[in-house]
Design a protein around this motif. Structure first.
Motif, PDB file in Angstrom:
ATOM      1  N   PRO A  32       0.819  -1.032  -0.223  1.00 42.83           N
ATOM      2  CA  PRO A  32      -0.428   0.052   0.151  1.00 42.83           C
ATOM      3  C   PRO A  32       0.882   0.756   0.059  1.00 42.83           C
ATOM      4  O   PRO A  32       1.667   1.586   0.837  1.00 42.83           O
ATOM      5  N   VAL A  33       0.509   1.596  -0.914  1.00 40.22           N
ATOM      6  CA  VAL A  33       1.632   3.628  -0.922  1.00 40.22           C
ATOM      7  C   VAL A  33       0.082   4.877  -0.707  1.00 40.22           C
ATOM      8  O   VAL A  33      -0.871   4.664  -0.849  1.00 40.22           O
ATOM      9  N   ASP A  34       0.694   6.023  -0.246  1.00 39.16           N
ATOM     10  CA  ASP A  34       0.165   6.774  -0.159  1.00 39.16           C
ATOM     11  C   ASP A  34      -0.425   7.735  -1.436  1.00 39.16           C
ATOM     12  O   ASP A  34       0.503   7.266  -2.416  1.00 39.16           O
ATOM     13  N   ALA A  35      -1.480   8.309  -1.562  1.00 35.81           N
ATOM     14  CA  ALA A  35      -1.626   9.240  -3.124  1.00 35.81           C
ATOM     15  C   ALA A  35      -0.027  10.157  -3.765  1.00 35.81           C
ATOM     16  O   ALA A  35       0.416  10.408  -4.421  1.00 35.81           O
ATOM     17  N   GLY A  36       0.580  10.828  -2.386  1.00 38.78           N
ATOM     18  CA  GLY A  36       1.761  11.427  -2.022  1.00 38.78           C
ATOM     19  C   GLY A  36       2.464  10.908  -3.037  1.00 38.78           C
ATOM     20  O   GLY A  36       3.626  11.217  -4.228  1.00 38.78           O
ATOM     21  N   ARG A  37       3.139   9.446  -3.213  1.00 44.00           N
ATOM     22  CA  ARG A  37       4.205   8.968  -3.534  1.00 44.00           C
ATOM     23  C   ARG A  37       4.102   8.522  -4.706  1.00 44.00           C
ATOM     24  O   ARG A  37       4.144   8.345  -5.916  1.00 44.00           O
ATOM     25  N   VAL A  38       2.520   8.313  -5.053  1.00 45.01           N
ATOM     26  CA  VAL A  38       2.428   7.881  -6.536  1.00 45.01           C
ATOM     27  C   VAL A  38       2.405   9.272  -7.431  1.00 45.01           C
ATOM     28  O   VAL A  38       2.447   9.230  -8.716  1.00 45.01           O
ATOM     29  N   HIS A  39       1.465  10.463  -7.152  1.00 47.07           N
ATOM     30  CA  HIS A  39       2.384  11.874  -7.628  1.00 47.07           C
ATOM     31  C   HIS A  39       3.895  11.584  -7.885  1.00 47.07           C
ATOM     32  O   HIS A  39       3.633  11.746  -9.735  1.00 47.07           O
ATOM     33  N   ALA A  40       4.862  10.963  -7.386  1.00 48.21           N
ATOM     34  CA  ALA A  40       5.657  11.055  -7.430  1.00 48.21           C
ATOM     35  C   ALA A  40       6.631  10.526  -8.908  1.00 48.21           C
ATOM     36  O   ALA A  40       7.170  10.756  -9.450  1.00 48.21           O
ATOM     37  N   TRP A  41       5.924   8.761  -8.727  1.00 48.21           N
ATOM     38  CA  TRP A  41       6.131   8.510  -9.575  1.00 48.21           C
ATOM     39  C   TRP A  41       4.976   8.226 -10.815  1.00 48.21           C
ATOM     40  O   TRP A  41       5.703   8.790 -12.245  1.00 48.21           O
ATOM     41  N   ASN A  42       4.040   9.352 -11.189  1.00 49.05           N
ATOM     42  CA  ASN A  42       3.903   9.320 -11.877  1.00 49.05           C
ATOM     43  C   ASN A  42       4.181  10.921 -13.026  1.00 49.05           C
ATOM     44  O   ASN A  42       4.374  11.079 -13.901  1.00 49.05           O
ATOM     45  N   ALA A  43       5.293  11.907 -11.930  1.00 42.17           N
ATOM     46  CA  ALA A  43       5.388  12.850 -11.870  1.00 42.17           C
ATOM     47  C   ALA A  43       6.421  12.846 -13.921  1.00 42.17           C
ATOM     48  O   ALA A  43       6.573  13.884 -14.414  1.00 42.17           O
ATOM     49  N   PRO A  44       7.250  12.463 -13.654  1.00 42.50           N
ATOM     50  CA  PRO A  44       7.808  11.715 -14.613  1.00 42.50           C
ATOM     51  C   PRO A  44       7.232  11.931 -15.971  1.00 42.50           C
ATOM     52  O   PRO A  44       8.293  12.321 -16.974  1.00 42.50           O
ATOM     53  N   MET A  45       5.911  11.017 -16.189  1.00 46.34           N
ATOM     54  CA  MET A  45       5.624  10.514 -17.157  1.00 46.34           C
ATOM     55  C   MET A  45       3.896  11.429 -17.372  1.00 46.34           C
ATOM     56  O   MET A  45       3.387  11.638 -18.570  1.00 46.34           O
ATOM     57  N   HIS A  46       4.526  12.539 -17.073  1.00 46.90           N
ATOM     58  CA  HIS A  46       3.558  13.779 -16.707  1.00 46.90           C
ATOM     59  C   HIS A  46       3.570  15.091 -18.163  1.00 46.90           C
ATOM     60  O   HIS A  46       5.157  15.538 -17.680  1.00 46.90           O
TER      61      HIS A  46
ATOM     62  N   PHE B 249      11.544   4.999 -24.560  1.00 47.74           N
ATOM     63  CA  PHE B 249      11.747   5.471 -25.240  1.00 47.74           C
ATOM     64  C   PHE B 249      13.558   6.376 -25.482  1.00 47.74           C
ATOM     65  O   PHE B 249      13.834   4.631 -24.341  1.00 47.74           O
ATOM     66  N   ASP B 250      13.603   7.449 -25.762  1.00 48.17           N
ATOM     67  CA  ASP B 250      14.968   6.646 -25.974  1.00 48.17           C
ATOM     68  C   ASP B 250      14.869   7.944 -24.270  1.00 48.17           C
ATOM     69  O   ASP B 250      15.223   7.949 -23.648  1.00 48.17           O
ATOM     70  N   ALA B 251      17.099   8.054 -25.080  1.00 49.79           N
ATOM     71  CA  ALA B 251      17.746   8.819 -23.609  1.00 49.79           C
ATOM     72  C   ALA B 251      17.504   9.964 -23.265  1.00 49.79           C
ATOM     73  O   ALA B 251      17.650  10.428 -21.740  1.00 49.79           O
ATOM     74  N   GLN B 252      16.800  10.700 -23.921  1.00 50.35           N
ATOM     75  CA  GLN B 252      15.837  12.558 -23.646  1.00 50.35           C
ATOM     76  C   GLN B 252      14.032  12.110 -22.718  1.00 50.35           C
ATOM     77  O   GLN B 252      13.753  12.412 -22.666  1.00 50.35           O
ATOM     78  N   GLY B 253      14.097  10.417 -22.504  1.00 53.56           N
ATOM     79  CA  GLY B 253      12.872  10.483 -22.004  1.00 53.56           C
ATOM     80  C   GLY B 253      11.251  10.682 -23.487  1.00 53.56           C
ATOM     81  O   GLY B 253      10.024  10.861 -23.056  1.00 53.56           O
ATOM     82  N   HIS B 254      11.482  10.390 -24.368  1.00 53.15           N
ATOM     83  CA  HIS B 254      10.869  10.370 -25.997  1.00 53.15           C
ATOM     84  C   HIS B 254      10.352   9.527 -26.138  1.00 53.15           C
ATOM     85  O   HIS B 254      11.019   8.560 -26.271  1.00 53.15           O
ATOM     86  N   PRO B 255       8.853   9.593 -26.610  1.00 52.15           N
ATOM     87  CA  PRO B 255       8.812   8.434 -27.008  1.00 52.15           C
ATOM     88  C   PRO B 255       9.359   8.073 -28.371  1.00 52.15           C
ATOM     89  O   PRO B 255       9.525   8.812 -29.567  1.00 52.15           O
ATOM     90  N   ILE B 256       9.939   6.197 -28.370  1.00 46.71           N
ATOM     91  CA  ILE B 256      10.721   6.139 -29.678  1.00 46.71           C
ATOM     92  C   ILE B 256       9.041   5.432 -30.641  1.00 46.71           C
ATOM     93  O   ILE B 256       9.060   5.444 -31.829  1.00 46.71           O
ATOM     94  N   LYS B 257       8.328   4.361 -29.988  1.00 44.11           N
ATOM     95  CA  LYS B 257       8.182   3.104 -30.351  1.00 44.11           C
ATOM     96  C   LYS B 257       6.464   3.112 -28.996  1.00 44.11           C
ATOM     97  O   LYS B 257       7.752   2.599 -28.295  1.00 44.11           O
ATOM     98  N   SER B 258       5.193   2.634 -29.900  1.00 43.32           N
ATOM     99  CA  SER B 258       4.184   2.347 -28.646  1.00 43.32           C
ATOM    100  C   SER B 258       3.546   1.001 -29.794  1.00 43.32           C
ATOM    101  O   SER B 258       3.296   1.229 -30.579  1.00 43.32           O
ATOM    102  N   GLN B 259       3.499  -0.092 -28.614  1.00 47.24           N
ATOM    103  CA  GLN B 259       2.409  -0.685 -29.247  1.00 47.24           C
ATOM    104  C   GLN B 259       1.414  -0.982 -28.274  1.00 47.24           C
ATOM    105  O   GLN B 259       1.758  -1.578 -27.644  1.00 47.24           O
ATOM    106  N   LEU B 260      -0.080  -0.685 -28.584  1.00 52.38           N
ATOM    107  CA  LEU B 260      -1.213  -1.549 -27.500  1.00 52.38           C
ATOM    108  C   LEU B 260      -1.409  -2.941 -28.160  1.00 52.38           C
ATOM    109  O   LEU B 260      -1.951  -2.946 -30.297  1.00 52.38           O
ATOM    110  N   ASP B 261      -1.677  -4.063 -27.488  1.00 53.61           N
ATOM    111  CA  ASP B 261      -2.509  -4.841 -28.422  1.00 53.61           C
ATOM    112  C   ASP B 261      -4.153  -4.856 -27.061  1.00 53.61           C
ATOM    113  O   ASP B 261      -3.585  -4.999 -25.490  1.00 53.61           O
ATOM    114  N   VAL B 262      -4.506  -5.627 -28.537  1.00 54.92           N
ATOM    115  CA  VAL B 262      -6.186  -5.407 -27.306  1.00 54.92           C
ATOM    116  C   VAL B 262      -6.576  -6.712 -27.478  1.00 54.92           C
ATOM    117  O   VAL B 262      -7.128  -7.734 -28.848  1.00 54.92           O
TER     118      VAL B 262
END
Length: 232
Positions: free
Chosen positions: A32-46, A188-201
């Motif tokens: 279990p984690v609190d919202a603050g920790r989840v926010h920190a994990w999300n921050a680099p991806m926002h 992602f590349d070294a700068q954190g930019h997406p290179i390729k993405s794949q969605l499977d449904v």
């Protein structure tokens, strides 16, 4: 409902085909984690600024037929997205404006839904994770190899996992009512930019692949991009 569940084992996931996705691979020992920790994990991806991404796309349907073309995504921080795609020579055009995890409009709606059945999955394809909703039960883990976190809301689950290393990946897996909607793997590349993405449904099964050709940070967007096309 925008729950997603994300198991994580990049080498296994990348080898999976659209009708045979592996089961959840998020570590079972989530705490279990609190919202603050989840926010920190999300921050680099926002996103914290405007972002323009251009890509080539390929769609594989349940019959094995393929289609493809080009497209773009215009992201305005923190939560607004204009998504466009077109087929060869401008055929098969579609677009949507998404705010948070809901579409303000999508045209043609049925074709956009076929291409991307869930908007949190679309965000993940662009390298963006979503914040939890009020009432979500949160858990996660952070170690030397990956960070994984989970949102549970009733029978809906959202898992994210982000690997660490020279070629980081984000995996997102969405379940609604206990049934998997889809799984995304974004590299992602070294700068954190997406290179390729794949969605499977798995329900099709179908697969959508994006290969990014440009990532830029424009100073502004034309306000008209947020409005539905008048000729549709």
């Amino acid at each position: 409902m925008r729950q997603l569940m994300l198991p994580f084992a990049p080498m296994v996931l990348l080898g999976a085909c659209a009708g045979g996705l592996p089961g959840p691979v998020v570590p079972v020992a989530l705490q279990p984690v609190d919202a603050g920790r989840v926010h920190a994990w999300n921050a680099p991806m926002h996103p914290t600024e405007r972002r323009l991404l251009r890509f080539k796309w390929q769609f594989l349907d349940e019959r094995g037929a393929t289609a493809g073309g080009s497209g773009s995504a215009q992201i305005a921080a923190p939560d607004s997205l204009r998504f466009d795609y077109r087929g060869p020579l401008g055929s098969g055009r579609g677009a949507a404006v998404v705010v948070d995890d809901s579409a303000l409009w999508a045209q043609p709606e049925d074709q956009v839904k076929k291409l991307v059945p869930n908007y949190p999955l679309l965000w993940a394809m662009l390298g963006v994770t979503r914040a939890p909703q009020r009432g979500d039960v949160l858990s996660g883990i952070d170690n030397a190899e990956l960070t994984a976190w989970r949102y549970v809301h009733g029978a809906d689950t959202v898992d994210y996992a982000r690997s660490k290393g020279k070629s980081p990946q984000l995996v997102a897996d969405v379940r609604e009512g206990g049934k998997r909607v889809g799984r995304v793997v974004t590299t992602f590349d070294a700068q954190g930019h997406p290179i390729k993405s794949q969605l499977d449904v798995p329900s099709g099964p179908v697969r959508l692949t994006l290969k990014f050709t440009l990532v830029s940070l424009p100073k502004s967007f034309d306000p008209e991009i947020w409005h539905a096309p008048r000729d549709n």
